[in-house]
Structures are given as C-alpha cells and as structure tokens.
Design a protein around this motif. Structure first.
Motif, short mmCIF file in Angstrom:
data_model
loop_
_atom_site.label_atom_id
_atom_site.label_comp_id
_atom_site.label_asym_id
_atom_site.label_seq_id
_atom_site.Cartn_x
_atom_site.Cartn_y
_atom_site.Cartn_z
N VAL A 341 8.59 2.55 -7.77
CA VAL A 341 8.00 2.93 -6.48
C VAL A 341 6.96 1.89 -6.09
CG1 VAL A 341 6.69 4.70 -5.26
CG2 VAL A 341 8.45 5.36 -6.91
N SER A 342 6.94 1.53 -4.82
CA SER A 342 6.03 0.48 -4.33
C SER A 342 4.58 0.90 -4.48
CB SER A 342 6.32 0.16 -2.87
OG SER A 342 6.01 1.27 -2.05
N ASP A 343 3.70 -0.11 -4.54
CA ASP A 343 2.27 0.16 -4.72
C ASP A 343 1.72 1.00 -3.58
OD1 ASP A 343 2.31 -1.25 -7.06
OD2 ASP A 343 1.49 -3.10 -6.21
N GLY A 344 2.16 0.69 -2.36
CA GLY A 344 1.64 1.42 -1.21
C GLY A 344 2.00 2.90 -1.27
N VAL A 345 3.25 3.19 -1.62
CA VAL A 345 3.67 4.58 -1.72
C VAL A 345 2.96 5.28 -2.88
CG1 VAL A 345 5.64 6.12 -2.14
CG2 VAL A 345 5.91 4.14 -0.64
N VAL A 346 2.77 4.56 -4.00
CA VAL A 346 2.04 5.14 -5.14
C VAL A 346 0.62 5.50 -4.72
CG1 VAL A 346 0.99 4.62 -7.38
CG2 VAL A 346 3.40 4.10 -6.98
N ASP A 347 -0.03 4.61 -3.97
CA ASP A 347 -1.40 4.89 -3.54
C ASP A 347 -1.45 6.15 -2.68
OD1 ASP A 347 -2.42 2.72 -4.86
OD2 ASP A 347 -2.36 1.38 -3.13
N ARG A 348 -0.49 6.27 -1.73
CA ARG A 348 -0.47 7.46 -0.87
C ARG A 348 -0.15 8.71 -1.69
NH1 ARG A 348 3.55 6.32 3.87
NH2 ARG A 348 3.04 8.50 4.26
N PHE A 349 0.76 8.56 -2.65
CA PHE A 349 1.13 9.70 -3.50
C PHE A 349 -0.07 10.16 -4.34
CE2 PHE A 349 2.95 10.98 -7.77
CZ PHE A 349 3.27 12.27 -7.39
N CYS A 350 -0.80 9.18 -4.90
CA CYS A 350 -1.97 9.54 -5.70
C CYS A 350 -3.00 10.29 -4.87
CB CYS A 350 -2.60 8.29 -6.31
SG CYS A 350 -1.66 7.59 -7.69
N SER A 351 -3.25 9.82 -3.66
CA SER A 351 -4.22 10.51 -2.80
C SER A 351 -3.77 11.94 -2.53
CB SER A 351 -4.37 9.75 -1.48
OG SER A 351 -4.90 8.46 -1.70
N TRP A 352 -2.49 12.08 -2.23
CA TRP A 352 -1.94 13.42 -1.96
C TRP A 352 -2.01 14.30 -3.20
CZ3 TRP A 352 2.38 15.75 -4.23
CH2 TRP A 352 2.86 16.90 -3.61
N LEU A 353 -1.65 13.72 -4.35
CA LEU A 353 -1.61 14.48 -5.59
C LEU A 353 -3.00 14.95 -6.01
CD1 LEU A 353 0.42 15.35 -7.84
CD2 LEU A 353 -0.21 13.27 -9.06
N PHE A 354 -3.98 14.05 -5.92
CA PHE A 354 -5.32 14.40 -6.37
C PHE A 354 -5.98 15.42 -5.44
CE2 PHE A 354 -5.51 9.88 -8.33
CZ PHE A 354 -4.66 10.29 -9.35
N GLU A 355 -5.57 15.42 -4.17
CA GLU A 355 -6.12 16.40 -3.24
C GLU A 355 -5.64 17.82 -3.53
OE1 GLU A 355 -5.22 15.09 0.69
OE2 GLU A 355 -6.70 13.46 0.66
N LEU A 356 -4.60 17.95 -4.34
CA LEU A 356 -4.13 19.29 -4.71
C LEU A 356 -5.13 20.00 -5.63
CD1 LEU A 356 -0.35 18.58 -5.48
CD2 LEU A 356 -1.33 19.55 -3.40
N GLU A 357 -5.99 19.22 -6.28
CA GLU A 357 -7.05 19.75 -7.15
C GLU A 357 -6.48 20.69 -8.21
OE1 GLU A 357 -10.14 21.43 -4.78
OE2 GLU A 357 -10.89 19.48 -4.12
N ARG A 358 -5.46 20.21 -8.91
CA ARG A 358 -4.91 20.98 -10.01
C ARG A 358 -4.58 20.03 -11.15
NH1 ARG A 358 0.54 23.08 -7.12
NH2 ARG A 358 -1.06 23.66 -5.60
N ASP A 359 -4.49 20.58 -12.35
CA ASP A 359 -4.10 19.81 -13.52
C ASP A 359 -2.58 19.84 -13.66
OD1 ASP A 359 -6.73 19.23 -14.23
OD2 ASP A 359 -6.93 21.07 -15.39
N ILE A 360 -1.98 18.66 -13.70
CA ILE A 360 -0.52 18.54 -13.73
C ILE A 360 -0.12 17.78 -14.98
CG2 ILE A 360 1.49 17.55 -12.55
CD1 ILE A 360 -0.27 17.77 -9.95
#
Length: 392
Positions: A341-360
């Motif tokens: 996965v491209s760096d740009g998509v990873v960055d957006r995914f990380c932001s989205w994932l961390f905003e869920l505020e849950r342990d995965i």
C-alpha cells in the motif's frame, strides 16, 4: 549450592486471600493441578482451624501425590490431637509447626517467656513422635523482624530437639532484599549446621519475589510460594516468578529445565479459573498483557528482531506475542502488515485508524484496512496503490 526445594502453600496460605475460599471439590481439583508440577512439598491446609479443613485433610489422604504433603499446626494439645486424627490415613506427611520468630510476637501476641514457648514446641514434638510421626519442621512467624540473637537462640533450641528444617517467615512483608539477605547470611553461617533453612515471604511492599531470591542467594534451601502469588493481603511469593527467574538466570545448578514452563502457565490459568478469579492483566508471566505491546518504538524493534525488546519469551510459556495497534503505535506496524500500500494511503489509514480510539490486534489490520477502503479511498487512490504494488 544445592537445588532449591519448592514448598507450595496455595491450598493453605493462598486460600486466606479475600475471595479465595475453596470448597472440598475445588481443593481436590486444585491439588490435582498442583501435583502436575515437580513440587517438593504441597501444604494441604490447617486441619485444626475448622471442620471443613479437617474433613478436607482426611479426604486428601486418598489422593496419591508425587510431592510430600504438609499440614500446619500450632504447638497446642488441641491442634496436635485434631491434626493427628485428620492425618491418620497418610503413610507419609510433614507436620509444619508454627513457632514464634520475633520479640514483638513473643511479647505482644504470645505474652510468654521464650523458655515457655520452646517447652511448648518440645512437648508438641514429643507428642507427634510418640504417635509415630517423625517428620516435623518449624516455621517461625515474623522472623524477619526478630533480632539475630533471638533467631539464633530459637534455632539452636530447635536443633537440639531434632528439628532439621526451619523456615523464616516475613509474615507482614516488612523486609527488603538487603535485610532478608543479611538475616539468612547470618543464620546459615552461624546457626546450627544440622538445620536447613526455608523462606516464606509476603508481598506487602511488592518485594516477595526479590526477598525470596535474596534469601536463596544467602543460603536458603527451601522457598514457600503460591500459584499467582495468591494469599492474604497483598499475597505471597508467586511460584511462576521464582521459576522464571531461575530459568532465565540459571542461578541454581540443576534448577533450569526442572519445570516445564508451558505446563506451569497452564496450571496457573486453570487454578485461577477454578477460583473464579481473573488473572490481573499485567501480572508477570501470567497476565493477558505481559507479552503485548502498543508502543511504536518497541514494535519497530520487535519487527526487526524480537530479542531487541523481549527478554522473557512468550513461546516458553505457550503464549504468543501480541502487537496492539493504537495511537501510540506509529506507522511501522501498519506498513509491515500492508507492504503493498502506498505511503499516502497508509498515512490516511493510520489517521483514520487511530481516531477510532480502540486497541486493535495487529492481525486485524487487513480487515480494518478493507473497511477503510470502502469508506474513505477514491478510485484514483486505489489505482495509484495498485500501480505502486506492480513496481514494488
């Protein structure tokens, strides 16, 4: 240095913890689990303390054990009579007699002279031997707060009575490793040579494991422990911690490899389940979280080489390493799970994932990424990601 003997007191001292009271059925099941381990002594209980304990001890005589069974008693006629009756069907058993190990307990609890207390023990030992029971050991209550002179006087007297095993108890968890190490250095150097020494530590200051090890280094040959540190107040020295330290540090010749660590872990889990108690999640060796990490720096190192941040090995205990993803994790754990996965998509995914505020759990990253794509990623983003994957 000889191999350390292990005396488990889960069924007696461990039961004294709040919420640890066991039925006869539970005690039978716990004893079956304990006997899966290479223990030297298993303390069954205190038969003179209650009818329930008396009946339990009588029933335990029908359970074959690899370890030597032990019962606790006080040096009183009442305890002796009831204990002998409870243990009459045992072919072999050790009687662990409670003695006074400090001036504080002598003066404020027993309120008798030292001579009287020693005569009491002598009479009790005579009664047991008259009944044909020779295996008598003594545990000195509150010995960690007794003066060296007091411990010396008591141990010499006990040796003269033929007692060959004396355990010093840190009954209120008052010692530090330096203090208890000094105590055992003194008694092993100056005490009667016929006596072997045991240690029994409580965890009120969080030092039970450290104190037990300090005593062992100073010459103690027997350690009292409970599974998971179960016991009254803050608990006792945990069996699994002592075993783990001696496994990894190889402090005692012949001890490493004596316990199968996976079996030890499984037995501990089953005993907590029998008690209906959860294991504290951050409890060393046993807890749910002890082989898990969410910190990005640690995860980055673990992905490169587990030895970087992992000394105690989860596989040794039949456990698995868990990498947890949350806002503390950073990008390395995500990029390792999504290498195409491209760096740009990873960055957006990380932001989205961390905003869920849950342990995965890291193994769930791909599933969350699929959800993210459906909700957030445009066709052009996916096309660029695919093109990047083709050329990677």
């Amino acid at each position: 240095m000889s191999v350390l003997l292990i005396h488990d007191t889960t069924l007696r001292d461990g039961e004294q913890g709040i919420g640890n009271t066991m039925s006869l059925f539970t005690k039978q099941a716990v004893l079956e689990q304990l006997d899966l381990l290479p223990l030297d002594f298993i303390e069954l209980g205190f038969p003179a303390s209650s009818d329930e304990d008396f009946n339990w001890i009588k029933s335990a005589a029908r359970m074959p054990l690899r370890a030597t069974p032990v019962v606790l008693l006080r040096p009183t006629l009442h305890d002796i009579r009831k204990t002998l009756k409870a243990t009459e069907e045992f072919e072999s058993i050790q009687y662990l007699m409670l003695g006074t190990g400090s001036e504080l307990h002598q003066e404020r609890k027993r309120r008798r002279s030292l001579g009287d207390l020693l005569h009491e023990i002598e009479d009790a030992i005579t009664c047991l031997r008259t009944a044909g029971r020779e295996n008598v050991a003594v545990i000195l209550e509150d010995a960690s707060r007794g003066s060296p002179a007091y411990i010396q006087n008591v141990s010499v007297a006990l040796s003269g009575l033929g007692v060959r095993s004396v355990t010093l108890a840190d009954t209120v968890g008052a010692s530090t490793p330096g203090e208890i190490g000094a105590l055992f250095s003194t008694v092993t150097s100056n005490g009667p040579p016929q006596v072997s020494w045991g240690v029994h530590c409580h965890d009120d200051l969080g030092l039970a494991t450290a104190n037990t090890l300090a005593a062992v280094v100073a010459g103690a040959q027997l350690a009292h422990v409970t599974v998971g540190g179960l016991g009254e107040r803050a608990g006792n020295c945990p069996l699994e911690e002592i075993v783990a330290v001696l496994h990894y540090k190889d402090t005692l010749p012949g001890f490493a490899g004596r316990f199968d660590l996976k079996t030890l872990h499984d037995v501990a889990e089953r005993i907590f389940a029998l008690l209906g108690k959860p294991i504290p999640p951050s409890k060393p060796i046993l807890g749910q979280h002890v082989f898990s990490t969410a910190a990005g720096i640690h995860q980055n190192g673990l992905l490169k080489d587990p030895d970087v941040y992992e000394y105690v090995k989860p596989g040794d205990f039949g456990r698995e390493r868990r990498l947890i993803v949350n806002r503390l994790s950073g990008r390395s754990i995500v990029t390792s799970a999504l290498p195409d996965v491209s760096d740009g998509v990873v960055d957006r995914f990380c932001s989205w994932l961390f905003e869920l505020e849950r342990d995965i759990d890291a193994i769930e990253i791909s599933g969350y990424f699929d959800r993210f794509v459906k909700e957030n990623v445009s066709g052009s983003d996916l096309q660029r990601t695919a093109l990047r994957a083709e050329h990677s």
